[in-house]
Design a protein around this motif. Structure first.
Motif, PDB file in Angstrom:
ATOM      1  N   ARG A 180      -1.102  -6.025   9.352  1.00 37.76           N
ATOM      2  CA  ARG A 180      -0.136  -5.978   8.255  1.00 37.76           C
ATOM      3  C   ARG A 180       0.854  -4.866   8.560  1.00 37.76           C
ATOM      4  O   ARG A 180       0.462  -3.732   8.842  1.00 37.76           O
ATOM      5  N   ASP A 181       2.158  -5.185   8.502  1.00 34.42           N
ATOM      6  CA  ASP A 181       3.178  -4.203   8.841  1.00 34.42           C
ATOM      7  C   ASP A 181       4.436  -4.494   8.024  1.00 34.42           C
ATOM      8  O   ASP A 181       5.041  -5.558   8.160  1.00 34.42           O
ATOM      9  N   LEU A 199       4.340   3.099   4.629  1.00 36.79           N
ATOM     10  CA  LEU A 199       3.906   2.390   5.837  1.00 36.79           C
ATOM     11  C   LEU A 199       2.532   2.861   6.287  1.00 36.79           C
ATOM     12  O   LEU A 199       1.690   2.051   6.713  1.00 36.79           O
ATOM     13  N   ASN A 230       0.172  -0.374   5.957  1.00 35.61           N
ATOM     14  CA  ASN A 230      -0.044  -1.105   7.204  1.00 35.61           C
ATOM     15  C   ASN A 230      -1.514  -1.140   7.586  1.00 35.61           C
ATOM     16  O   ASN A 230      -2.272  -0.207   7.296  1.00 35.61           O
TER      17      ASN A 230
END
Length: 714
Positions: A300-301, A407, A411
């Motif tokens: 996941r980003d 992030l 992420n």
């Protein structure tokens, strides 16, 4: 007033070393905590390619690591030497320390772009960009591993740093920065071919500048540097491939270079392809929420989604600024022009490289440099928005740090395969089959076992079949036959991975060999089936080139070619393709007295891009006995084994005409795969006549078949 654009912007030496220590310390600690790298590609070719390069194995082995045997081995040499001389812990620490230079370059890139900010503000904003880069799932997954992406990305980022900040002049520092920046990205492209997109993406960077008259010279300097880097780090290797196989990138891009040792097609992983413009647009949203379309493993980003939102915000701020009558002083105005020029260069690189990546690859690992420079882009855009709105410096710093923390916590990374650290990287089983010199005939398509070959007796020879087509009478085939005629130590062994041995018998028939004794050997990762082989003639074994109940009739390399009638193409090393909508085989069962019940047919349907199903009908002596709708599962070619019943009217000794009807024969040329214009339907591998005692029920067949018949009508 004359102004010199983009004069040298220095980074404080103390900050440089502080950030460098932090970056390298972080990457080393992360890699050591993650564990020992045993990724698939490392076991498949990373170590073997380096071993083969250092020991001249390409002259004696045949495709030991499959198609990857021909990649430039230089990116893996240092990792292999470290693994040979140090423990896995020390090796991982050294590899990850080098990979930490990526983060340091991100820091330098960002800090030197923000020329209108104070030194303290630049430092904080550059730290935020570095933190964003450190949250990259792909980067984290590769820390301490032997993947070359996180090593060659250092060269790409180094080139980008130089070219973003290159002065306007083409003499002195401007000239060497342009040439050396081209040299670095050229070297990256030579070491890993997929980096060629970044070598192309730096071209618009040098076209952006205040002086048009210097641009042609800048392009020339960039090209000279790029060619120099490519020749130094890849020229000798690709020239060797050109001399040996007639293709400097063999076996890749063979539709262009037309080497006779490989089909006229371009190798491409069809699992990862962007499905139109719409998917390319909403791809960042997929990545942000973990919908996988670019990677084998879940991740996941949100950086690309965040970048898109920041771009919208920057455009809004720019529109508000244009409508304002606010003025700024001359020096600040000049600094902002310089910042926008550098931002334009970095943005041009990102857009061109991202577009090429989307069209050509769409594989997450190959976009690692883009993941890393997304942070500086986001921060630079936030800074530009704040200066347009004349906001206090605390606002862009706070927003950038919040974005970085989002992030970091949102992420999710992944693992390519890690285990707790061991005393040694790999250990060869201490068994007679792997002691002493021998010729090893390895038969499989993609099992990651080439690490094993680096541990065998150096006099041994490796001949691998299944990954690359070995054309009869070609260079590879001749080398194998010569090696088997006088094997090291007088011993020939067959090696297959348990559960993937269906092509082993075909290899034995092709080279006139027979099994003498076999045993299972357990390695760290696989169970191997290892057989000692002898010449079939001396063993008194007849070649299976005829009809017998319960015995496979192979259709490779001319075997049983007399049975093939209309609708078949030339026989190949694995079998034969149909090249029409109908194809016929005639079986003379004279001499067979036992009652016959069916035929076991082993084949592979041709599935090109966009082909999801194929309908196959089978007729025996004009009567339809089976109809299957074959559904593409996950691979372009997927082997199936089906059983069709014989009509009651067929008796022992009677001639049997088997007719295959293919609903949608399709040529690779029509799909853009190669120049092959044959309308392919199915590839027949072998066929077996079954007696009643040998025929399983259809229920047993469908539960064990690799390719399940969705519909069967008898």
């Amino acid at each position: 007033m004359s102004v010199r654009f983009l004069e040298k912007i220095s980074v404080s030496r103390s900050r440089f070393f502080l950030v460098g220590v932090l970056c390298i310390g972080f990457t080393v600690l992360y890699a050591l905590n993650a564990g020992q790298d045993v990724n698939f590609d490392q076991r498949n070719y990373h170590f073997y390619d380096a071993y083969a390069f250092l020991n001249g194995r390409h002259a004696v082995d045949v495709t030991a690591a499959g198609v990857h045997s021909f990649l430039n081995p230089l990116p893996y040499v240092i990792d292999f030497l470290l693994a040979q001389h140090f423990s896995p812990v020390v090796t991982s620490a050294i590899i990850s320390a080098v990979q930490g230079l990526n983060l340091l370059l991100v820091f330098v890139l960002c800090e030197r772009m923000l020329v209108s900010a104070s030194a303290g503000t630049r430092f904080l904003l550059a730290l935020a960009a570095t933190l964003m880069a450190a949250s990259s799932p792909t980067y984290l997954a590769e820390l301490g591993t032997t993947f070359s992406d996180a090593a060659t990305s250092i060269l790409v980022l180094g080139g980008v740093v130089l070219l973003v900040h290159v002065p306007a002049g083409v003499r002195g520092s401007g000239a060497w920065q342009t040439a050396f920046g081209g040299f670095l990205v050229g070297a990256a492209a030579a070491l890993k071919l997929t980096n060629a997109i970044f070598a192309l993406a730096v071209v618009p960077m040098v076209l952006l500048g205040p002086k048009w008259r210097n641009r042609y010279i800048s392009i020339l300097l960039l090209a000279c540097g790029g060619v120099g880097g490519a020749l130094l780090f890849g020229g000798a290797w690709h020239f060797q491939l050109w001399q040996t196989y007639g293709n400097p990138t063999f076996p890749f891009y063979n539709q262009i270079f037309a080497s006779p040792e490989f089909p006229l097609e371009n190798i491409r992983d069809h699992r990862w392809q962007v499905d139109g413009l719409w998917q390319a647009i909403y791809g960042p949203l997929q990545m942000a929420f973990g919908v996988q379309s670019t990677n084998e493993l879940d991740f996941r980003d949100a950086r690309y989604l965040l970048l898109g939102l920041v771009i919208l915000g920057a455009l809004t701020a720019y529109g508000v600024r244009r409508g304002s009558a606010a003025k700024v002083d001359t020096v600040a105005d000049i600094d902002r022009i310089r910042e926008r020029l550098m931002l334009g260069r970095l943005g041009a690189f990102f857009i061109v490289a991202g577009g090429l990546w989307t069209v050509l690859f769409y594989i997450q690992r190959y976009a690692l440099p883009l993941e890393l420079i997304a942070g500086p882009l986001i921060v630079a855009l936030i800074w530009q928005s704040s200066t347009s709105l004349i906001l206090n410096w605390r606002v862009p710093v706070a927003v950038s740090l919040v974005c970085a923390l989002v992030l970091v916590f949102w992420n999710e990374t992944y693992s390519w395969g890690r285990v707790p650290f061991q005393d040694a990287w790999y250990e060869l089983p201490d068994v007679p089959e792997f002691n002493g010199p021998a010729a090893y005939l390895v038969v499989d398509k993609a099992e990651p076992i080439s690490w094993l070959f680096t541990e065998l007796d150096p006099e041994s020879r490796i001949y691998r079949l299944g990954s690359l087509p070995i054309e009869k009478g070609g260079t590879f085939d001749r080398k194998i036959r010569e090696g088997l005629a006088s094997p090291p130590g007088g011993i020939v062994r067959l090696v297959t991975v348990e559960g993937t041995n269906e092509e082993g018998d075909l290899a034995l028939h092709r080279y006139g060999l027979s099994k003498k004794a076999c045993r299972h050997v357990r390695t760290t990762f696989e169970t191997l089936n290892v057989c000692t082989l002898i010449d079939r003639t001396s063993a008194g074994v007849a070649v299976e080139n005829g009809i017998e109940v319960g015995k496979k009739m192979l259709f490779a390399d001319g075997l049983n070619g007399q049975l093939l009638k209309d609708g078949w193409s030339r026989q190949e090393s694995w079998g034969v393709w149909t090249e029409a909508d109908t194809a016929t085989i005639t079986l003379d069962t004279g001499g067979i007295e036992s009652p016959l019940s069916g035929l076991a047919i082993h084949f592979q349907p041709f599935f090109g891009p966009g082909m999801e199903d194929q309908t196959l009908r089978v007729l025996i002596n004009g009567k339809r006995v089976a109809s299957w709708e074959l559904i593409r599962i996950s691979l372009p070619q997927y082997c199936c084994e089906m059983i069709v019943p014989l009509p009651d009217a067929v008796e022992p000794g009677q001639e049997i005409e088997v007719e295959f009807e293919i609903a949608k024969p399709t040529s690779p040329k029509s799909l853009g795969l190669s120049k092959d214009d044959r309308p392919l339907g199915i590839g027949l591998i072998d066929m077996t006549i079954l007696a009643e005692s040998l025929c399983p029920s259809m229920q047993e067949l469908t539960s064990s078949s690799e390719c399940t018949p969705i519909r069967s009508n008898n």
